[in-house]
Design a protein around this motif. Structure first.
Motif, PDB file in Angstrom:
ATOM      1  N   TRP A 103      10.316   9.703 -73.866  1.00 28.48           N
ATOM      2  CA  TRP A 103      10.947   8.391 -73.898  1.00 28.48           C
ATOM      3  C   TRP A 103      10.310   7.498 -72.844  1.00 28.48           C
ATOM      4  CZ3 TRP A 103      15.274   7.252 -77.080  1.00 28.48           C
ATOM      5  CH2 TRP A 103      15.796   8.343 -77.768  1.00 28.48           C
ATOM      6  N   GLU A 104      10.145   6.223 -73.160  1.00 25.51           N
ATOM      7  CA  GLU A 104       9.745   5.254 -72.142  1.00 25.51           C
ATOM      8  C   GLU A 104      11.005   4.794 -71.410  1.00 25.51           C
ATOM      9  OE1 GLU A 104       7.315   1.033 -71.591  1.00 25.51           O
ATOM     10  OE2 GLU A 104       7.623   1.875 -73.599  1.00 25.51           O
ATOM     11  N   TYR A 105      10.910   4.693 -70.084  1.00 32.31           N
ATOM     12  CA  TYR A 105      12.064   4.385 -69.230  1.00 32.31           C
ATOM     13  C   TYR A 105      11.736   3.166 -68.382  1.00 32.31           C
ATOM     14  CZ  TYR A 105      15.754   5.323 -65.714  1.00 32.31           C
ATOM     15  OH  TYR A 105      16.837   5.245 -64.868  1.00 32.31           O
ATOM     16  N   ALA A 106      12.695   2.233 -68.267  1.00 36.42           N
ATOM     17  CA  ALA A 106      12.433   1.017 -67.494  1.00 36.42           C
ATOM     18  C   ALA A 106      13.736   0.439 -66.964  1.00 36.42           C
ATOM     19  CB  ALA A 106      11.729  -0.027 -68.353  1.00 36.42           C
ATOM     20  N   ASN A 107      13.626  -0.325 -65.888  1.00 34.64           N
ATOM     21  CA  ASN A 107      14.738  -1.121 -65.371  1.00 34.64           C
ATOM     22  C   ASN A 107      14.664  -2.497 -66.017  1.00 34.64           C
ATOM     23  OD1 ASN A 107      15.894   0.657 -63.157  1.00 34.64           O
ATOM     24  ND2 ASN A 107      13.756   0.547 -62.505  1.00 34.64           N
ATOM     25  N   ILE A 108      15.698  -2.869 -66.749  1.00 37.45           N
ATOM     26  CA  ILE A 108      15.717  -4.134 -67.480  1.00 37.45           C
ATOM     27  C   ILE A 108      16.621  -5.120 -66.738  1.00 37.45           C
ATOM     28  CG2 ILE A 108      16.171  -5.257 -69.679  1.00 37.45           C
ATOM     29  CD1 ILE A 108      13.983  -3.132 -69.813  1.00 37.45           C
ATOM     30  N   PRO A 109      16.069  -6.217 -66.204  1.00 38.04           N
ATOM     31  CA  PRO A 109      16.911  -7.178 -65.484  1.00 38.04           C
ATOM     32  C   PRO A 109      17.801  -7.961 -66.432  1.00 38.04           C
ATOM     33  CG  PRO A 109      14.678  -8.018 -65.677  1.00 38.04           C
ATOM     34  CD  PRO A 109      14.652  -6.616 -66.236  1.00 38.04           C
ATOM     35  N   LEU A 110      18.893  -8.528 -65.874  1.00 45.20           N
ATOM     36  CA  LEU A 110      19.739  -9.398 -66.677  1.00 45.20           C
ATOM     37  C   LEU A 110      18.926 -10.580 -67.181  1.00 45.20           C
ATOM     38  CD1 LEU A 110      23.092  -9.585 -64.666  1.00 45.20           C
ATOM     39  CD2 LEU A 110      22.676  -8.403 -66.824  1.00 45.20           C
ATOM     40  N   PRO A 111      19.161 -11.011 -68.415  1.00 39.92           N
ATOM     41  CA  PRO A 111      18.396 -12.158 -68.926  1.00 39.92           C
ATOM     42  C   PRO A 111      18.783 -13.442 -68.198  1.00 39.92           C
ATOM     43  CG  PRO A 111      20.140 -11.546 -70.455  1.00 39.92           C
ATOM     44  CD  PRO A 111      20.108 -10.483 -69.407  1.00 39.92           C
ATOM     45  N   SER A 112      17.908 -14.414 -68.287  1.00 41.89           N
ATOM     46  CA  SER A 112      18.174 -15.713 -67.678  1.00 41.89           C
ATOM     47  C   SER A 112      19.381 -16.368 -68.338  1.00 41.89           C
ATOM     48  CB  SER A 112      16.948 -16.619 -67.842  1.00 41.89           C
ATOM     49  OG  SER A 112      17.248 -17.944 -67.492  1.00 41.89           O
ATOM     50  N   ARG A 113      20.099 -17.169 -67.570  1.00 41.82           N
ATOM     51  CA  ARG A 113      21.236 -17.913 -68.122  1.00 41.82           C
ATOM     52  C   ARG A 113      20.810 -19.269 -68.675  1.00 41.82           C
ATOM     53  NH1 ARG A 113      26.182 -16.823 -63.793  1.00 41.82           N
ATOM     54  NH2 ARG A 113      26.123 -14.551 -63.918  1.00 41.82           N
ATOM     55  N   GLN A 114      19.525 -19.550 -68.605  1.00 47.62           N
ATOM     56  CA  GLN A 114      19.027 -20.840 -69.061  1.00 47.62           C
ATOM     57  C   GLN A 114      18.562 -20.758 -70.512  1.00 47.62           C
ATOM     58  OE1 GLN A 114      15.934 -21.887 -66.309  1.00 47.62           O
ATOM     59  NE2 GLN A 114      17.338 -22.245 -64.605  1.00 47.62           N
ATOM     60  N   PHE A 115      18.767 -21.847 -71.249  1.00 49.00           N
ATOM     61  CA  PHE A 115      18.275 -21.924 -72.613  1.00 49.00           C
ATOM     62  C   PHE A 115      16.762 -22.133 -72.599  1.00 49.00           C
ATOM     63  CE2 PHE A 115      22.740 -23.139 -73.180  1.00 49.00           C
ATOM     64  CZ  PHE A 115      23.093 -22.301 -74.216  1.00 49.00           C
ATOM     65  N   SER A 116      16.092 -21.473 -73.520  1.00 52.26           N
ATOM     66  CA  SER A 116      14.627 -21.517 -73.527  1.00 52.26           C
ATOM     67  C   SER A 116      14.070 -22.865 -73.975  1.00 52.26           C
ATOM     68  CB  SER A 116      14.087 -20.408 -74.446  1.00 52.26           C
ATOM     69  OG  SER A 116      14.556 -20.604 -75.777  1.00 52.26           O
ATOM     70  N   ASN A 117      14.867 -23.693 -74.639  1.00 53.77           N
ATOM     71  CA  ASN A 117      14.364 -24.967 -75.165  1.00 53.77           C
ATOM     72  C   ASN A 117      14.894 -26.177 -74.394  1.00 53.77           C
ATOM     73  OD1 ASN A 117      16.968 -24.549 -76.049  1.00 53.77           O
ATOM     74  ND2 ASN A 117      16.651 -25.494 -78.065  1.00 53.77           N
ATOM     75  N   LEU A 118      15.290 -25.979 -73.122  1.00 52.99           N
ATOM     76  CA  LEU A 118      15.731 -27.080 -72.279  1.00 52.99           C
ATOM     77  C   LEU A 118      14.891 -27.111 -71.001  1.00 52.99           C
ATOM     78  CD1 LEU A 118      19.634 -26.949 -72.566  1.00 52.99           C
ATOM     79  CD2 LEU A 118      18.037 -28.451 -73.786  1.00 52.99           C
ATOM     80  N   PRO A 119      14.590 -28.331 -70.476  1.00 55.89           N
ATOM     81  CA  PRO A 119      13.724 -28.456 -69.283  1.00 55.89           C
ATOM     82  C   PRO A 119      14.516 -28.357 -67.976  1.00 55.89           C
ATOM     83  CG  PRO A 119      14.184 -30.631 -70.166  1.00 55.89           C
ATOM     84  CD  PRO A 119      14.882 -29.644 -71.084  1.00 55.89           C
ATOM     85  N   TYR A 120      14.682 -27.176 -67.469  1.00 51.48           N
ATOM     86  CA  TYR A 120      15.399 -26.987 -66.211  1.00 51.48           C
ATOM     87  C   TYR A 120      14.472 -27.261 -65.026  1.00 51.48           C
ATOM     88  CZ  TYR A 120      18.945 -24.638 -69.051  1.00 51.48           C
ATOM     89  OH  TYR A 120      19.891 -24.349 -69.986  1.00 51.48           O
TER      90      TYR A 120
END
Length: 225
Positions: A103-120
């Protein structure tokens, strides 16, 4: 009277260990959480749990006997004194072998809370995130989605043989010029053993404790004078 009860509540611990065990490299502890701020001054049980630690594993269990976490310490080869140290970094991708299955094992961080189609606006210089938040995940092939490592808890407990090896290191966030960050010699060939001896017994011990009547017995030392 209310002020006196509040003062007493602040002086008393919010938890106590009602069972402990140390054997075969495992430290086990069952704990009851207490709420002292109740009408009439009588405490109540808020939570019961159990924790186990060994050189290569740690786990936590809730009052229902469910494993809420089971973490592996990825240790390297023994040194001259026979000691093994954890040699992985947070962004490493690893191979985890359970009874021959990889199995491949990794630490997955929480996703961003920002929308991908907005200019933050960009983050201010000097902003530092001190606590990493995320989860551990596994997958068998790159075409599969990442699955929470809890899918493998039972297999890790019952496994006859577990090992791990490096797959890659995230050099985007790691300075390769720092000696401590270098991968060990033969990193892409060496398999390091994972010792799960006693894990099943430790989990069973905790299951018995969280279901026991002892969890609901307030120690005499914590009773009101």
């Amino acid at each position: 009277m209310l002020a006196q009860q509040e003062a007493l509540a602040q002086q008393r611990p919010d938890s106590f260990d009602f069972a402990t065990e140390r054997s075969n490299g495992w430290d086990l502890k069952a704990t009851t959480q207490v709420n002292w701020r109740q009408p009439g001054g009588l405490p109540t049980v808020t939570q019961i749990g159990c924790r186990g630690e060994s050189p290569q594993f740690s786990f936590e269990m809730d009052s229902a006997g469910t494993l809420t976490s089971l973490r592996i310490s990825f240790l390297g080869s023994p040194d001259e004194d026979g000691e093994r140290e954890q040699i992985t970094l947070l962004g490493d991708r690893l191979w985890l072998y359970i009874d021959g299955e990889r199995w491949e094992y990794a630490n997955i961080p929480l996703p961003s809370r920002q929308f991908s189609n907005l200019p933050y606006p960009e983050s201010k210089p000097g902003e530092i995130i001190l606590i990493w938040r995320g989860h551990q995940a596994v997958r068998r092939t790159e075409s599969e989605p990442w699955r929470h490592v809890s899918r493998l808890y039972e297999r890790l407990i019952a496994a006859r043989k577990i090992a791990w090896s490096f797959k890659s290191r995230n050099w985007k966030d790691v300075d390769s010029s720092v000696p401590e960050n270098r991968l060990p010699e033969g990193w892409n060939r060496v398999r390091y053993p994972v010792d799960n001896r006693g894990l099943g017994d430790a989990v069973t011990w905790c299951e018995r404790q969280v279901a026991s009547k002892a969890a609901f017995v307030l120690p005499d030392t914590l009773k009101a004078p």
